[in-house]
Design a protein around this motif. Structure first.
Motif, PDB file in Angstrom:
ATOM      1  N   LYS A 149       0.842  -1.190   0.000  1.00 34.38           N
ATOM      2  CA  LYS A 149       0.000   0.000   0.000  1.00 34.38           C
ATOM      3  C   LYS A 149       0.878   1.243   0.000  1.00 34.38           C
ATOM      4  O   LYS A 149       2.060   1.190   0.355  1.00 34.38           O
ATOM      5  N   THR A 150       0.284   2.378  -0.385  1.00 33.66           N
ATOM      6  CA  THR A 150       0.975   3.671  -0.361  1.00 33.66           C
ATOM      7  C   THR A 150       0.111   4.676   0.398  1.00 33.66           C
ATOM      8  O   THR A 150      -1.116   4.717   0.218  1.00 33.66           O
ATOM      9  N   TYR A 151       0.775   5.471   1.219  1.00 32.72           N
ATOM     10  CA  TYR A 151       0.078   6.479   2.018  1.00 32.72           C
ATOM     11  C   TYR A 151       0.673   7.849   1.724  1.00 32.72           C
ATOM     12  O   TYR A 151       1.886   8.052   1.869  1.00 32.72           O
ATOM     13  N   ASP A 152      -0.183   8.790   1.317  1.00 32.17           N
ATOM     14  CA  ASP A 152       0.256  10.130   0.952  1.00 32.17           C
ATOM     15  C   ASP A 152      -0.272  11.148   1.959  1.00 32.17           C
ATOM     16  O   ASP A 152      -1.323  10.947   2.580  1.00 32.17           O
ATOM     17  N   ALA A 153       0.460  12.240   2.060  1.00 30.30           N
ATOM     18  CA  ALA A 153       0.001  13.355   2.904  1.00 30.30           C
ATOM     19  C   ALA A 153       0.535  14.656   2.334  1.00 30.30           C
ATOM     20  O   ALA A 153       1.630  14.700   1.768  1.00 30.30           O
ATOM     21  N   THR A 154      -0.254  15.718   2.489  1.00 24.36           N
ATOM     22  CA  THR A 154       0.114  17.043   1.999  1.00 24.36           C
ATOM     23  C   THR A 154      -0.231  18.092   3.060  1.00 24.36           C
ATOM     24  O   THR A 154      -1.271  17.996   3.714  1.00 24.36           O
ATOM     25  N   THR A 155       0.654  19.067   3.220  1.00 21.75           N
ATOM     26  CA  THR A 155       0.402  20.190   4.135  1.00 21.75           C
ATOM     27  C   THR A 155       0.804  21.479   3.437  1.00 21.75           C
ATOM     28  O   THR A 155       1.859  21.535   2.792  1.00 21.75           O
ATOM     29  N   GLN A 156      -0.015  22.502   3.554  1.00 16.13           N
ATOM     30  CA  GLN A 156       0.301  23.801   2.956  1.00 16.13           C
ATOM     31  C   GLN A 156       0.230  24.874   4.032  1.00 16.13           C
ATOM     32  O   GLN A 156      -0.757  24.963   4.761  1.00 16.13           O
TER      33      GLN A 156
END
Length: 204
Positions: A149-156
């Motif tokens: 599996k792949t887990y992504d995260a983004t913060t701005q």
């Protein structure tokens, strides 16, 4: 006269070059992360070997200031894989698993690869609009049965002022924490690790 001028000008120029290049090096961000999850006994005490690796193709996270590339890049501490491994292990402990050392008796392994950790900045009036992205590529092995599996995260964030380097630490750390929390809170993954799988490994 010309020789005297040059003899004074050259050291001054060298001094300016040294001062300018003092800000040209890479900024090393100290990234701390943790899994923020509710404690429960989903793992029922089963042992899991946790391994983490920094699998990024480029050690650079991004440019310190996208408008002035000569100011250098942002990198992370070489121990980021160990930081990630500790965060995953603690998160699994909160979920009732028992992270353990590798041994023939432990048939479950969770390999976590930091495949992406990037920062991009967009100049704006008074500062930057900074965005961090993280991707974790996970391979779970339960007695020979594999789940990937792949887990992504983004913060701005909006960063103001000129001394924004300390914000990189928090921005990158928060984003990595999001990805780890998403992984440790994934019940598909937790149930896969917790279930009993009949031996599918080839006997040596």
């Amino acid at each position: 006269m010309t020789g005297r001028f040059l003899s004074r000008a050259v050291p001054a120029l060298l001094c300016l070059a040294v001062l300018f290049c003092a800000g040209c090096g890479a900024y090393r961000a100290n990234v701390a992360c943790q899994a923020v999850v509710e404690k429960e006994d989903a793992g029922r005490g089963v042992q899991v070997v946790v391994n983490a690796a920094d699998a990024r193709p480029d050690p650079s996270v991004g440019q310190r200031d996208p408008g002035m590339k000569m100011l250098g890049s942002v990198v992370v501490d070489p121990g980021v894989a160990q930081t990630l491994e500790r965060a995953v292990s603690r998160g699994l402990t909160d979920k009732g698993f028992a992270p353990s050392q590798a041994s023939p008796a432990v048939v479950r392994t969770l390999a976590v690869a930091l495949s992406r950790l990037t920062y991009t900045g967009t100049p704006r009036l008074g500062g930057l609009t900074a965005e961090a992205r993280v991707a974790l590529t996970v391979t779970a092995d339960n007695n020979g049965e594999i789940l990937e599996k792949t887990y992504d995260a983004t913060t701005q964030w909006k960063l103001s002022g000129s001394n924004v380097e300390p914000d990189f630490d928090r921005l990158l750390g928060q984003t990595m924490s999001k990805a780890v929390s998403k992984m440790v809170g994934d019940y598909d993954l937790l149930n896969f690790l917790a279930k009993t799988v009949l031996r599918t490994r080839e006997l040596g």
